[in-house]
Design an enzyme around this catalytic site. Structure first.
Site, PDB file in Angstrom:
ATOM      1  N   SER A 294       5.297  -4.981  -8.392  1.00 60.20           N
ATOM      2  CA  SER A 294       5.564  -4.725  -6.962  1.00 60.20           C
ATOM      3  C   SER A 294       6.182  -3.480  -6.555  1.00 60.20           C
ATOM      4  CB  SER A 294       6.045  -5.888  -6.405  1.00 60.20           C
ATOM      5  OG  SER A 294       5.967  -6.170  -4.990  1.00 60.20           O
TER       6      SER A 294
ATOM      7  N   ASP B  25      -3.802 -11.267  -4.067  1.00 62.21           N
ATOM      8  CA  ASP B  25      -2.692 -10.435  -3.780  1.00 62.21           C
ATOM      9  C   ASP B  25      -3.098  -9.336  -2.616  1.00 62.21           C
ATOM     10  OD1 ASP B  25      -0.388  -8.657  -3.717  1.00 62.21           O
ATOM     11  OD2 ASP B  25      -0.531  -8.392  -6.044  1.00 62.21           O
TER      12      ASP B  25
ATOM     13  N   HIS C 170       0.450 -12.655  -5.696  1.00 63.87           N
ATOM     14  CA  HIS C 170       1.569 -11.772  -5.970  1.00 63.87           C
ATOM     15  C   HIS C 170       2.644 -12.586  -6.476  1.00 63.87           C
ATOM     16  CE1 HIS C 170       3.284  -7.924  -5.437  1.00 63.87           C
ATOM     17  NE2 HIS C 170       4.379  -8.663  -4.761  1.00 63.87           N
TER      18      HIS C 170
END
Length: 335
Positions: free
Chosen positions: A179, A276, A306
Site C-alpha cells: 500500500s 481493492d 486490500h
C-alpha cells in the site's frame, strides 16, 4: 482485536455496499474474506476517516495483531536519517551473508509501524530466506511529504553502506512494501535510479498506492470504494494528511504513476487484489514497468481485499501470497 478463531458463517449475506465484482474477471469475493468483513462490521469499528490519527493507529494495530513466526534473530536499533534518527527492526535467518529486503510498512503514510507489521516481516524473512530491515519512517500529518520518502531512501542508503555490519550482502538488496509502503518502495526505486544511488536488486510492490488524486481515475476506485476494509473516503483522508500541498500531487516521488521514464528500474513483483480500490493502479504500474522493459511478475488474488496479506491468522490467501512473494524475492536475490 480479532480472535484467531473467530466464527462467523461464511455463507452470510454481505451488506449492500459489497457485491460480486462485475469487472472483466467476474470474480466473487473469497468466503474467508467475506466472513472477516462481516466480523469487522459486527464489531462496530468506526471507519478510519472518522478517527484521529492516534486512534486510527491503535485500531490498525489491533486489526493486524498476530503472534508471528519465529525468526532466528530480531533486533531493534536506529539509523541516521535526514531529519532525525529512524527506528528500524532487523529480522535475520541463521548464518551470514544474507540478501536483504528493506521493507516499508503500509497505512496511508499516517498509520502503521514496525510493531504492527512484525508478523508480515517475520513471514517474509522465512519465505525468502533473507534478512528484512523494517523501517519506521516518519508519519503524516506530523511529517507530511516528502518526510516518508526521504526516510525510506535514507534507509536504503544505510542498508547498502552498512549491510556487511549486519551480516548481509550489499550486492543483494531489495526494497518492498504494501500500500503506502509499496508507494515508498516504487518511489525509492525511481529516486535511486535518478540519483545514481544504491543498486536495487528487486522491488516487491504489494497492492501499491501509486496514483495521484489530481491526475488519475480508475474503475476500481469506485467499484471497491465502500465495504472492503479500505474505503474511498479513507484514501482521501490519508492523502489529505500526507499531501497537504496540492503542488505535491504532481510529484512522481509522491505518485510513481506520474514518472515519465520507467527504464533501468529493478525487476518487480506486483501483487494486487480483486476487491481493492487500488487494484487498477497496481495493474497500470505493472504495465508501465513492462512497457519500459522491466521484468515484472504479477500476482492477482481476485477474491481478496486490500490489506489481506497482513491477515495471516484469518485468510489462507495471506499465506499463499507470502509464499509467492518470498519465492520471487529468493529468485531475484540469487541472481
Amino acid at each position: 482485536m480479532l480472535s484467531s478463531n473467530f466464527t462467523v458463517p461464511i455463507t452470510g449475506r454481505l451488506n449492500d455496499k459489497r457485491r460480486a465484482f462485475e469487472g472483466p474477471d467476474m470474480s466473487e469475493i473469497d468466503p474467508q474474506a467475506e466472513a472477516l468483513l462481516e466480523t469487522v462490521e459486527t464489531m462496530g469499528r468506526p471507519p478510519t476517516y472518522a478517527l484521529s490519527p492516534e486512534s486510527a493507529r491503535e485500531q490498525l494495530a489491533e486489526l493486524f495483531a498476530s503472534e508471528g513466526e519465529p525468526v532466528d534473530r530480531v533486533e531493534d536499533f536506529s539509523i541516521s536519517g535526514p531529519a532525525e534518527s529512524i527506528p528500524v527492526r532487523l529480522y535475520a535467518p541463521t548464518g551470514e551473508d544474507h540478501p536483504l529486503l528493506v521493507f516499508y510498512h503500509g497505512g496511508g503514510w499516517v498509520i502503521g509501524d514496525v510493531g504492527t507489521y512484525d508478523p508480515v516481516c517475520r513471514a517474509l524473512s522465512n519465505a525468502a530466506d533473507c534478512a528484512v530491515l523494517s523501517v519506521d519512517y516518519r508519519l503524516a500529518p506530523e511529517h507530511p511529504f516528502p518526510a516518508a520518502v526521504e526516510d525510506a531512501y535514507a534507509a536504503l542508503e544505510w542498508a547498502a553502506e552498512y549491510a556487511e555490519r549486519i551480516n548481509c550482502d550489499p550486492r543483494r538488496v531489495a526494497v518492498g512494501g504494501d500500500s503506502a509502503g509499496g508507494n515508498l518502495a516504487a518511489a525509492v526505486s525511481l529516486m535511486s535510479r535518478d540519483r545514481d544511488g544504491p543498486e536495487i536488486t528487486h522491488q516487491s510492490l504489494i497492492y501499491p498506492a501509486v496514483a495521484s488524486p489530481a491526475v488519475h481515475e480508475f474503475p476500481s476506485h469506485e467499484e471497491n470504494g465502500e465495504g472492503y476494509l479500505l474505503e474511498a473516503a479513507s484514501i482521501e483522508w490519508f492523502l489529505e494528511r500526507y499531501l497537504p500541498n496540492p503542488v505535491d500531487h504532481r510529484n512522481a516521488y509522491a505518485a510513481p504513476l506520474l514518472a515519465r521514464d520507467y527504464s533501468n528500474l529493478p525487476s518487480a513483483t506486483v501483487l494486487t487484489a480483486g476487491f481493492d480500490p487500488l487494484r487498477d493502479e497496481g495493474r497500470e504500474y505493472a504495465d508501465r514497468l513492462e512497457s519500459a522493459g522491466v521484468s515484472v511478475t504479477r500476482h492477482e488474488y481476485e477474491g481478496m481485499i486490500h490489506g489481506f496479506v497482513n491477515l495471516l491468522d484469518h485468510l489462507d490467501a495471506a499465506g499463499e501470497a507470502i509464499d509467492a512473494l518470498g519465492a520471487d524475492l529468493k529468485t531475484a536475490l540469487e541472481r
